[in-house]
Design a protein around this motif. Structure first.
Motif, PDB file in Angstrom:
ATOM      1  N   ARG A  23       0.856  -1.186   0.000  1.00  0.00           N
ATOM      2  CA  ARG A  23       0.000   0.000   0.000  1.00  0.00           C
ATOM      3  C   ARG A  23       0.891   1.234   0.000  1.00  0.00           C
ATOM      4  O   ARG A  23       2.021   1.200   0.497  1.00  0.00           O
ATOM      5  N   LEU A  81       2.524  -5.785   2.286  1.00  0.00           N
ATOM      6  CA  LEU A  81       1.875  -6.841   3.040  1.00  0.00           C
ATOM      7  C   LEU A  81       2.984  -7.718   3.626  1.00  0.00           C
ATOM      8  O   LEU A  81       3.933  -8.072   2.915  1.00  0.00           O
ATOM      9  N   ASP A 125      -8.502   1.533   3.504  1.00  0.00           N
ATOM     10  CA  ASP A 125      -9.076   0.532   4.397  1.00  0.00           C
ATOM     11  C   ASP A 125      -9.422  -0.769   3.678  1.00  0.00           C
ATOM     12  O   ASP A 125      -9.983  -1.683   4.289  1.00  0.00           O
ATOM     13  N   ARG A 126      -9.110  -0.869   2.400  1.00  0.00           N
ATOM     14  CA  ARG A 126      -9.416  -2.088   1.638  1.00  0.00           C
ATOM     15  C   ARG A 126      -8.581  -3.255   2.155  1.00  0.00           C
ATOM     16  O   ARG A 126      -7.364  -3.176   2.239  1.00  0.00           O
ATOM     17  N   ASN A 127      -9.256  -4.338   2.498  1.00  0.00           N
ATOM     18  CA  ASN A 127      -8.555  -5.536   2.942  1.00  0.00           C
ATOM     19  C   ASN A 127      -8.003  -6.275   1.728  1.00  0.00           C
ATOM     20  O   ASN A 127      -8.725  -6.531   0.767  1.00  0.00           O
ATOM     21  N   ILE A 128      -6.725  -6.600   1.740  1.00  0.00           N
ATOM     22  CA  ILE A 128      -6.077  -7.286   0.627  1.00  0.00           C
ATOM     23  C   ILE A 128      -5.665  -8.682   1.085  1.00  0.00           C
ATOM     24  O   ILE A 128      -4.945  -8.829   2.076  1.00  0.00           O
ATOM     25  N   ALA A 129      -6.144  -9.684   0.357  1.00  0.00           N
ATOM     26  CA  ALA A 129      -5.884 -11.072   0.733  1.00  0.00           C
ATOM     27  C   ALA A 129      -4.960 -11.737  -0.272  1.00  0.00           C
ATOM     28  O   ALA A 129      -5.149 -11.628  -1.484  1.00  0.00           O
ATOM     29  N   ASN A 183      -9.793  -9.687  -4.400  1.00  0.00           N
ATOM     30  CA  ASN A 183      -9.704  -8.421  -3.687  1.00  0.00           C
ATOM     31  C   ASN A 183     -10.569  -7.329  -4.286  1.00  0.00           C
ATOM     32  O   ASN A 183     -10.480  -6.170  -3.872  1.00  0.00           O
TER      33      ASN A 183
END
Length: 201
Positions: free
Chosen positions: A118, A133, A162-166, A186
């Motif tokens: 990010r 990450l 605030d986007r969750n990244i998997a 995502n």
């Protein structure tokens, strides 16, 4: 002579074969599309060329699609600085950076995720405050010597902070991921910028 009644099993088999052929024919373009590692993108990194990539040890930016000499591989060990060419929108903008190798040899069509971070993009296009990450911090290019040159592609996505990244669900294979699956998992929009360089060990 009475006509011989048709066997119900034969009728069912014929119907199944017919339906299968119909689906295969109608879905064939979709099947082909989902087999491509980069088909989900609306841009091609080797044509878009909208990110300037500078490694700390290099004096100049890496030109788009340039082949980095094998002897310069040691200069790629640290994460590069990225600058988006002609950025648009409001600044600073939260962005997500992805570095991806689509040429890694895998049985399932996956590529190799070298970096996910990010950051913030500023008015001059500079991306800074990069926060990788933990499981997908920068991993330098290191293609097998037996392979040809690999492409190392960079994509910048404008997403909320605030986007969750998997990452990929397998904890042992997080870096092996299909690019389109990563984007879909995502819910990422089309990249706002992209580029690539090539390297051969």
């Amino acid at each position: 002579m009475q006509p011989r009644p048709r066997n119900n099993m034969t009728i069912n088999v014929v119907n199944v074969i017919g339906i299968t052929l119909f689906l295969m024919t109608s879905l064939h373009p979709l099947i082909q599309a989902t087999g491509d590692k980069e088909d989900c993108l609306k841009v091609k990194a080797d044509e878009d060329c909208s990110i300037a990539v500078t490694y700390p040890e290099y004096l100049d930016n890496l030109e788009c699609n340039v082949l980095v000499p094998t002897e310069d591989g040691a200069l790629l060990k640290s994460a590069p600085q990225l600058v988006v060419v002609n950025p648009k929108g409001e600044f600073p903008a939260p962005v997500l950076v992805l570095m991806y190798d689509p040429d890694v040899p895998t049985t399932g069509g996956e590529g190799f995720v070298h970096w996910v971070a990010r950051g913030k993009m500023y008015k001059d296009g500079t991306i800074s405050d990069l926060d990788p990450l933990p499981e997908l911090d920068y991993f330098p290019p290191s293609p097998p010597e037996s392979d040809g040159g690999h492409r190392y592609q960079f994509f910048v996505f404008q997403v909320g902070a605030d986007r969750n990244i998997a990452a990929a669900p397998d904890p042992y294979l997080m870096r092996l991921d299909h690019l389109c699956k990563f984007l879909a998992r995502n819910d990422l929009p089309a990249p706002i910028a992209s580029t690539q360089f090539r390297y051969k060990s």
